[in-house]
Design a protein around this motif. Sequence first.
Motif: not given
Length: 301
Positions: A24, A53, A211
């Motif tokens: 991301c 992740c 995050c």
Amino acid sequence: MSTTVAAEEFERCDGILRPGNTNCAGCGMSIGHQWIEQALEGTRPTLCIPACCGIVTAGSFPTSAYGVPTVATTFASSAAVATGVSAVHTMNGEDDLTVSWAGDGGTYDIGIATVSAAAERNEDILYVCYDNEIYGNTGGQRSSATPQGAKTSTTAKGKTESKKDIMAIMAAHRIPYCATLSVAHREDFFRKIKKAAGMRGFRFLMMLSPCPTGWKSEPAESVDLIRLAIGCGLFQLFEVFDGRRYRVNARRDGTPLNDYIARQRRYKSESLDLEGLEQSINEGWAFLDAMEKAFPARDGD
Ligand SMILES: Cc1ncc(C[n+]2csc(CCOP(=O)(O)OP(=O)(O)O)c2C)c(N)n1
Ligand code: SF4
Ligand SMILES: [Mg+2]
């Protein structure tokens, strides 16, 4: 649109993290990978990455966003697999660096048995935990690294328990080196990676990893958030040698805790106890200050 890979991107294809990965925007992992790669100055580590992740980052076979040899392990076993990889390097007479790159779930929770066992055996592994304080890739569930007051997909009113003190646990293993990493303190980050890479035995590094997806924060503010976390004292930047000698690398600077909290919607929760959090920050600093005073790092550390 041109499909030509820019020259500088192409040059980076053999680095740890290739362009075109799926992290991301604003993910701490992307900064962490790039800084480790730069600090290692051409050394190509073997990565051992559990379910997290960080292994989604690789993308789908047969392509990979990792430009170095990478082993995907089960959720609990990155330190055990890294033990084997490190042993194979030794048997082959190779001086290669074995790096475990694991999330908080794979470190604080399900992976704690293999991390502890590898640390107790003092395996020759550089272990890096990128701590985003949730189980990010499976939907943002609570972990034992989630701080008090933060909402997750399994703590709708906010977590009631405090964050586990993984640094104290790892220091208690008396491993050669434990340190925290900040993506807002580049020089300190590079120094610690170089130091850890130049040592043998089990080295444990813990990076607070912004995050935006789980923290409900703005991607562009990720680095600022870490600076604020250190400024308000919530995240402590320090290192421990042989589990006994302490050095603080940055001190809190009076930044109000709320400056950090208010920028993350995960903290808009019923259970957030700002006073309690402030008290635990003060207690954490009283402990760290006392340890550094009683057991300071040596000049050569
Ligand atoms: C034994 C087992 N239980 C559950 C899972 C599902 N699972 C995969 S990754 C993950 C969470 C990982 O969290 P963390 O280590 O913090 O990494 P992040 O996703 O936050 O990067 C879970 C629950 C699994 N792969 N194996
Ligand atoms: S969910 Fe969080 S840790 Fe996972 S890739 Fe996105 S920003 Fe990074
Ligand atoms: Mg996580």
